[in-house]
Design an enzyme around this catalytic site. Structure first.
Site, PDB file in Angstrom:
ATOM      1  N   ASP A   1      24.820 -13.797 -24.872  1.00 29.36           N
ATOM      2  CA  ASP A   1      25.429 -13.912 -23.543  1.00 29.36           C
ATOM      3  C   ASP A   1      25.206 -15.326 -22.998  1.00 29.36           C
ATOM      4  O   ASP A   1      26.047 -15.866 -22.281  1.00 29.36           O
ATOM      5  CB  ASP A   1      24.823 -12.886 -22.579  1.00 29.36           C
ATOM      6  CG  ASP A   1      24.890 -11.484 -23.136  1.00 29.36           C
ATOM      7  OD1 ASP A   1      25.897 -10.805 -22.889  1.00 29.36           O
ATOM      8  OD2 ASP A   1      23.954 -11.080 -23.861  1.00 29.36           O
TER       9      ASP A   1
ATOM     10  N   GLU B   1      34.015 -16.459 -17.333  1.00 33.75           N
ATOM     11  CA  GLU B   1      34.843 -15.682 -18.257  1.00 33.75           C
ATOM     12  C   GLU B   1      35.511 -14.561 -17.481  1.00 33.75           C
ATOM     13  O   GLU B   1      34.865 -13.824 -16.742  1.00 33.75           O
ATOM     14  CB  GLU B   1      33.977 -15.116 -19.380  1.00 33.75           C
ATOM     15  CG  GLU B   1      34.789 -14.434 -20.452  1.00 33.75           C
ATOM     16  CD  GLU B   1      33.955 -14.005 -21.648  1.00 33.75           C
ATOM     17  OE1 GLU B   1      33.988 -12.796 -21.959  1.00 33.75           O
ATOM     18  OE2 GLU B   1      33.295 -14.851 -22.265  1.00 33.75           O
TER      19      GLU B   1
ATOM     20  N   ASP C   1      28.943 -15.955 -18.021  1.00 29.87           N
ATOM     21  CA  ASP C   1      29.467 -14.804 -18.759  1.00 29.87           C
ATOM     22  C   ASP C   1      28.996 -13.586 -17.973  1.00 29.87           C
ATOM     23  O   ASP C   1      27.837 -13.183 -18.094  1.00 29.87           O
ATOM     24  CB  ASP C   1      28.918 -14.786 -20.189  1.00 29.87           C
ATOM     25  CG  ASP C   1      29.383 -13.558 -20.959  1.00 29.87           C
ATOM     26  OD1 ASP C   1      30.508 -13.085 -20.716  1.00 29.87           O
ATOM     27  OD2 ASP C   1      28.611 -13.069 -21.809  1.00 29.87           O
TER      28      ASP C   1
END
Length: 185
Positions: free
Chosen positions: A145, A70, A10
């Protein structure tokens, strides 16, 4: 026993989350997850350098077969989007420098694959991961996260683990044309 390791990232310029899944006999399990705190670096370029080093270090440590990352989403703040895109690019470059193939997933796709709801909250994603991967409460991190990175890895597992069907159809008409013996007249 076939093993596969997937690292999920992420990306972020303040906090980068990561999760590492080990897939044994087609069953995913948590190997590691964590965050890289970048806010202590005032210089944006130092943050990017640290992301590159940390991703390479994780790859060297866990030897993943694939990386899931992501994709940046479109926001109103162009400056933030540029910084996020750079963070993502640096993480990708680190994977490429170690010959790790990369798959990119939109946040909506990741949330949808984990929770069944593309507008799920980070907390809902974390809770679902906890249940699906049987993660104990003490192994959950307060920074979401980390679970976002893990969610990217699990999403990749789901997307690449589907059985391949030999025949695909675009409509009933297409099905009937390709399967005349199954159609009663």
């Amino acid at each position: 026993m076939k093993e596969r390791i997937i690292i999920g990232i992420d990306p972020g310029t303040n906090v980068m989350g990561y999760g590492i899944l080990q897939v044994l006999d087609n069953k995913p399990q948590l190997m590691a997850m964590g965050v890289l705190q970048l806010s202590k670096f005032e210089n944006h370029y130092m943050r990017l350098h640290r992301i590159f080093e940390r991703v390479q270090g994780l790859i060297d440590q866990y030897r993943p077969d694939e990386m899931a990352i992501e994709a940046p989403f479109f926001g109103k703040n162009v400056q933030s989007m540029l910084k996020l895109g750079r963070a993502q690019g640096v993480a990708m470059a680190a994977a490429l420098s170690r010959d790790v193939p990369i798959a990119e997933y939109a946040p909506l796709k990741i949330k949808m694959s984990i929770t069944g709801n593309g507008s799920a909250s980070k907390e809902q994603v974390a809770d679902m991961l906890k249940r699906m991967l049987h993660i104990s409460e003490e192994n959950m991190l307060p920074q979401l996260d980390a679970t976002d990175g893990l969610a990217a890895a699990l999403c990749h597992f789901f997307q690449t683990n589907r059985p391949q069907t030999e025949k695909t159809y675009t409509s009933w008409k297409d099905f009937m044309a390709k399967n005349p013996s199954k159609v009663k007249k």
